[in-house]
Enzyme design. Structure first.
Site, PDB file in Angstrom:
ATOM      1  N   ALA A 181      34.260  40.563  32.353  1.00 45.02           N
ATOM      2  CA  ALA A 181      33.001  41.093  32.882  1.00 45.02           C
ATOM      3  C   ALA A 181      32.388  42.052  31.869  1.00 45.02           C
ATOM      4  O   ALA A 181      33.097  42.813  31.201  1.00 45.02           O
ATOM      5  CB  ALA A 181      33.256  41.824  34.205  1.00 45.02           C
ATOM      6  N   ASN A 182      31.073  41.994  31.731  1.00 50.09           N
ATOM      7  CA  ASN A 182      30.293  42.849  30.834  1.00 50.09           C
ATOM      8  C   ASN A 182      30.533  42.569  29.351  1.00 50.09           C
ATOM      9  O   ASN A 182      30.112  43.349  28.498  1.00 50.09           O
ATOM     10  CB  ASN A 182      30.552  44.338  31.119  1.00 50.09           C
ATOM     11  N   GLY A 232      25.443  31.681  35.586  1.00 53.22           N
ATOM     12  CA  GLY A 232      24.628  31.915  36.765  1.00 53.22           C
ATOM     13  C   GLY A 232      23.808  33.182  36.659  1.00 53.22           C
ATOM     14  O   GLY A 232      23.591  33.720  35.564  1.00 53.22           O
ATOM     15  N   ASP A 233      23.366  33.677  37.810  1.00 56.79           N
ATOM     16  CA  ASP A 233      22.531  34.877  37.826  1.00 56.79           C
ATOM     17  C   ASP A 233      23.275  36.104  37.314  1.00 56.79           C
ATOM     18  O   ASP A 233      22.676  37.008  36.734  1.00 56.79           O
ATOM     19  CB  ASP A 233      22.021  35.129  39.247  1.00 56.79           C
ATOM     20  N   ASP A 256      20.683  41.973  42.910  1.00 53.84           N
ATOM     21  CA  ASP A 256      20.860  40.722  42.158  1.00 53.84           C
ATOM     22  C   ASP A 256      22.308  40.238  42.206  1.00 53.84           C
ATOM     23  O   ASP A 256      22.869  39.770  41.216  1.00 53.84           O
ATOM     24  CB  ASP A 256      20.432  40.890  40.695  1.00 53.84           C
ATOM     25  N   GLY A 257      22.929  40.355  43.383  1.00 55.97           N
ATOM     26  CA  GLY A 257      24.283  39.857  43.564  1.00 55.97           C
ATOM     27  C   GLY A 257      25.381  40.857  43.270  1.00 55.97           C
ATOM     28  O   GLY A 257      26.562  40.523  43.369  1.00 55.97           O
TER      29      GLY A 257
END
Length: 489
Positions: free
Chosen positions: A125-126, A148-149, A454-455
């Site tokens: 992540a990131n 994805g988003d 945004d999720g």
């Protein structure tokens, strides 16, 4: 809409190029048929839409396989085409098909267009966000995210953050004028919903998105900055949702082991729980816009509303800059107190395959505003009727318990502020305390919800949001409609 892949390349036995200013056309024709048959068919397409051209003799034999003929610069069709791209691939998002989609569908198109790429497969992540802060990104013409988003959001945060860092802008200041990045972002959809791609292109087809990147399309898009107590929490381009959508995303985070079905499970659980939350929403109406959330005029390619709204917003800013007018004093903030099942703010329609028109069908991508949707406490049956409207053509705002406003800024303060920062609480009391005392509906509440940004989950319920007009650009052109679709819209 017709996917761009129909214009993949032209292989012609005979062709000619017409170079009229701004309307260059490639005309080609087929050889006449047998004796007595009609003459050759003549066709034409804009040169700017062509990906590559191969030259062949009348027998169909290629002069040199896979090479450009009589073109030293394969990017010469238009000046805005990218030559060097940085690509981030999320191998875990959606159904885990990002790497395969890129290699099978996208990379061959980039190769046809002679685009050089540097590919990074993210490992955590990131990863993409951190890379954009550390790398020299000046040598690239754009950033492409395959996923994805969530992957897009990482790239968005990294690109905006790096741009502000280079410009010396403090992102934590809620009133800071953010600097747009010169780089465009390309989205290759490989996620579970692909809301951003669907709302900006009109389809989640990977090849169509790749072709928008290849031909160098450009689409400006608004970004909302979300702050709490003078600290930037996140940027948002699609949905900010408190209550119903916040509860869904928070509950689904605990059920990642379920895969994508967790969203359906958490959605049903949240609907049945029927929680409502009490608080106060204050907002600054977007008087510069030339549209409204209920005018049934969706944002489309070459959008007139986005162009006009940006011009009017710039006029307001000029007046404020030269001291002719302080827009925030002239325009009065409005306040709404009550019990809400959901509070949503959308910068785009938030369309997806399950909801083809989205949460706010007439929301615009680049008009410098957000559509603020307030769903007050109502029966479970009425709330279900509201949710079902997202899947059909009926006006989803046509309920007595639903209010929608087009805003430039807004703030939210929960009724229960025990866990909130004292500074923000005191500021709210000074500005809106009397108004809240005048509304007896603000009397009690059970708990706080979370924001779905945004999720991603935002645990701070008290937030301050500002829309930054056309802060980023995508490799896209907006949703295109043929004349038949437009006439039935």
């Amino acid at each position: 809409m017709e996917p761009l892949r129909s214009l993949l390349w032209v292989k012609a036995q005979s062709c000619t190029v017409s170079l009229e200013p701004a309307r260059a056309q490639l005309r080609w024709w087929r050889s006449p048929g047998p004796a007595g048959a009609p003459g050759a068919d003549v066709c034409s397409v804009p040169v700017s839409e062509i990906i590559t051209v191969e030259e062949a003799d009348v027998n169909g034999k290629h002069y040199t396989s896979g090479k450009w003929q009589k073109m030293e610069k394969p990017h010469a069709f238009t000046a805005c085409r990218p030559k060097h791209l940085l690509v981030f691939i999320n191998p875990f998002g959606g159904k885990g098909q990002g790497k395969r989609i890129y290699e099978k569908k996208v990379a061959p198109l980039f190769a046809l267009a002679s685009i050089n790429t540097e590919v990074i497969v993210t490992e955590r992540a990131n990863h993409a966000k951190e890379s954009l802060y550390e790398m020299n990104i000046d040598k690239y013409d754009g950033i492409v995210c395959v996923g994805g988003d969530g992957t897009f959001s990482e790239v968005l945060h990294g690109l905006i953050g790096r741009t502000q860092q280079n410009a010396g802008v403090d992102q934590n200041h809620p009133r800071a004028a953010l600097v747009p990045s010169p780089l465009r972002i390309g989205i290759i959809p490989a996620g579970s919903t692909d809301c951003v791609c669907y709302s900006t292109v009109g389809t989640n087809d990977a090849e169509t998105s790749a072709l928008h990147i290849v031909i160098g399309d450009s689409l400006s898009m608004d970004v909302s900055a979300v702050h709490h107590n003078s600290t930037l929490l996140r940027y948002s381009v699609s949905l900010l949702g408190y209550g119903f959508y916040g509860d869904i995303i928070k509950d689904s985070e605990k059920k990642r082991w379920m895969g994508l079905v967790r969203y359906d499970f958490s959605g049903l659980k949240t609907f049945l729980s029927h929680h409502y939350y009490e608080g106060m929403v204050s907002f600054l109406p977007a008087q510069h816009t030339v549209g409204s959330p209920r005018d049934r005029k969706p944002c489309r390619a070459g959008c007139f509303v986005c162009r006009q709204s940006k011009q009017q917003l710039e006029e307001e800013q000029k007046k404020s800059l030269y001291g002719l007018e302080n827009t925030e004093e002239v325009e009065e903030w409005k306040v709404v107190c009550g019990k809400f099942l959901a509070i949503n703010a959308t910068n785009m329609s938030c369309a997806c395959p399950r909801s083809p028109r989205g949460l706010s069908p007439a929301a615009h991508l680049g008009d410098g505003s957000s559509d603020l949707i307030l769903i007050r406490k109502c029966s479970r049956f009425n709330f279900l009727r509201f949710l079902v409207r997202h899947t059909n053509q009926y006006d989803q705002f046509d309920f007595t318990f639903v209010e929608v406003y087009r805003v430039k800024k807004f703030q939210f303060t929960s009724k229960h502020l025990e866990d909130e920062d004292s500074d923000l609480r005191e500021g709210s009391k000074k500005r809106f305390g009397q108004l809240c005392r005048d509304h007896p509906a603000c009397c009690c509440t059970a708990s706080n919800s979370s924001w779905n940004c945004d999720g991603e989950v935002l645990s701070n319920s008290a937030i301050e949001v500002r829309v930054h007009c056309q802060l980023v650009r995508l490799f896209a052109r907006g949703i295109e409609e043929n004349p038949k679709q437009a006439s039935h819209g």
